[in-house]
Design a protein around this motif. Sequence first.
Motif, PDB file in Angstrom:
ATOM      1  N   SER A  77       0.846  -1.181   0.000  1.00 33.77           N
ATOM      2  CA  SER A  77       0.000   0.000   0.000  1.00 33.77           C
ATOM      3  C   SER A  77       0.889   1.240   0.000  1.00 33.77           C
ATOM      4  O   SER A  77       2.084   1.177   0.340  1.00 33.77           O
ATOM      5  N   THR A  78       0.305   2.373  -0.354  1.00 29.75           N
ATOM      6  CA  THR A  78       1.075   3.619  -0.329  1.00 29.75           C
ATOM      7  C   THR A  78       1.643   3.875   1.063  1.00 29.75           C
ATOM      8  O   THR A  78       2.810   4.262   1.209  1.00 29.75           O
ATOM      9  N   VAL A 220       7.275   6.863  -9.659  1.00 24.42           N
ATOM     10  CA  VAL A 220       6.240   5.901 -10.045  1.00 24.42           C
ATOM     11  C   VAL A 220       6.751   4.479  -9.859  1.00 24.42           C
ATOM     12  O   VAL A 220       7.918   4.194 -10.081  1.00 24.42           O
ATOM     13  N   PHE A 221       5.868   3.621  -9.374  1.00 24.80           N
ATOM     14  CA  PHE A 221       6.106   2.184  -9.168  1.00 24.80           C
ATOM     15  C   PHE A 221       7.070   1.877  -8.019  1.00 24.80           C
ATOM     16  O   PHE A 221       7.515   0.747  -7.882  1.00 24.80           O
ATOM     17  N   ILE A 227       4.936  12.013  -4.562  1.00 22.93           N
ATOM     18  CA  ILE A 227       3.822  11.274  -5.157  1.00 22.93           C
ATOM     19  C   ILE A 227       2.808  12.227  -5.789  1.00 22.93           C
ATOM     20  O   ILE A 227       2.673  13.382  -5.379  1.00 22.93           O
ATOM     21  N   ASN A 228       2.132  11.709  -6.794  1.00 21.62           N
ATOM     22  CA  ASN A 228       1.051  12.425  -7.450  1.00 21.62           C
ATOM     23  C   ASN A 228      -0.219  11.611  -7.249  1.00 21.62           C
ATOM     24  O   ASN A 228      -0.265  10.438  -7.639  1.00 21.62           O
ATOM     25  N   THR A 234      -0.738   5.543  -6.125  1.00 23.47           N
ATOM     26  CA  THR A 234      -0.572   6.389  -4.942  1.00 23.47           C
ATOM     27  C   THR A 234      -1.741   7.345  -4.744  1.00 23.47           C
ATOM     28  O   THR A 234      -1.610   8.379  -4.091  1.00 23.47           O
ATOM     29  N   ALA A 235      -2.893   6.995  -5.269  1.00 24.13           N
ATOM     30  CA  ALA A 235      -4.060   7.882  -5.183  1.00 24.13           C
ATOM     31  C   ALA A 235      -4.529   8.073  -3.751  1.00 24.13           C
ATOM     32  O   ALA A 235      -4.988   9.157  -3.373  1.00 24.13           O
ATOM     33  N   THR A 236      -4.438   7.033  -2.924  1.00 23.97           N
ATOM     34  CA  THR A 236      -4.846   7.108  -1.520  1.00 23.97           C
ATOM     35  C   THR A 236      -3.829   6.354  -0.670  1.00 23.97           C
ATOM     36  O   THR A 236      -2.908   5.712  -1.188  1.00 23.97           O
TER      37      THR A 236
END
Length: 251
Positions: A77-78, A220-221, A227-228, A234-236
């Motif tokens: 998870s993020t 990314v990855f 993060i974006n 990485t949205a949440t």
Amino acid sequence: MAKCTLLMCLILLAILSTARMTVIKKKPKTCAEVRNIFRVSYNGYFTLYDSVNKPYLVFCDFLSDPGFAWTLIESLSTTNARATTRTYDKGFYYDVASNECTPNWSCYRLSKARMLSLKNAPLSTHYRATCNFDSQGVKGLQSRRDYLKGSFCANKLFFAPKAHATCVIVDYINVRGHYCRKCSLPFWTDPHLHLHIDVSHSSRMCGRFTVSNPVSSEDVFGHYYGINKLFSCTATATTTTNWWIGGPYRH
């Protein structure tokens, strides 16, 4: 008890020999071998055997790419990827196994030995990274937005101890809808950096892959120093990044 004839003995030996061969064959080392041996056609959890013949449980994806089988090697998870301890912010060269006995999507990583067992198997040719695969697992990957796939033949640093801004040709990458095929991208990895690409730098390095409006140090990855939230991995706090090793199976 009647003595067996020569013909009966030969038949019995043939049966026993076949049985022994079957037992040996039914110890797959990759998900591609699971598909070849058991002819399964659904995604799920299966038993593999590592280089010392010990069994372990993995998640296999047979449906995303026709003719390809993928073995999950890591899913974070993020929150766990960016934890202040940075336990998992390390390249795949480093051994930081997590929950090997209970594969899951939020905090899971195979040991280095088992990753190498998968990578060195004859049918393992590629790696990939996906986002939030657990929500798509039944039918396989439904979208290749925010997706990376490459060949081990073209990426010698997957298990490297350290590599900074090293140009690697990938089969395909998609970041927030921006994509390219057979393009060169800068990768980073070391004891404190998970294997990743920084798209705030990729536009001026290697093949100059450009993503619009990157945030500062947008990773990314993996790594995720910057993060974006438009990048789906990485949205949440609970969205996940999933890494895989795979290869072709017989139809």
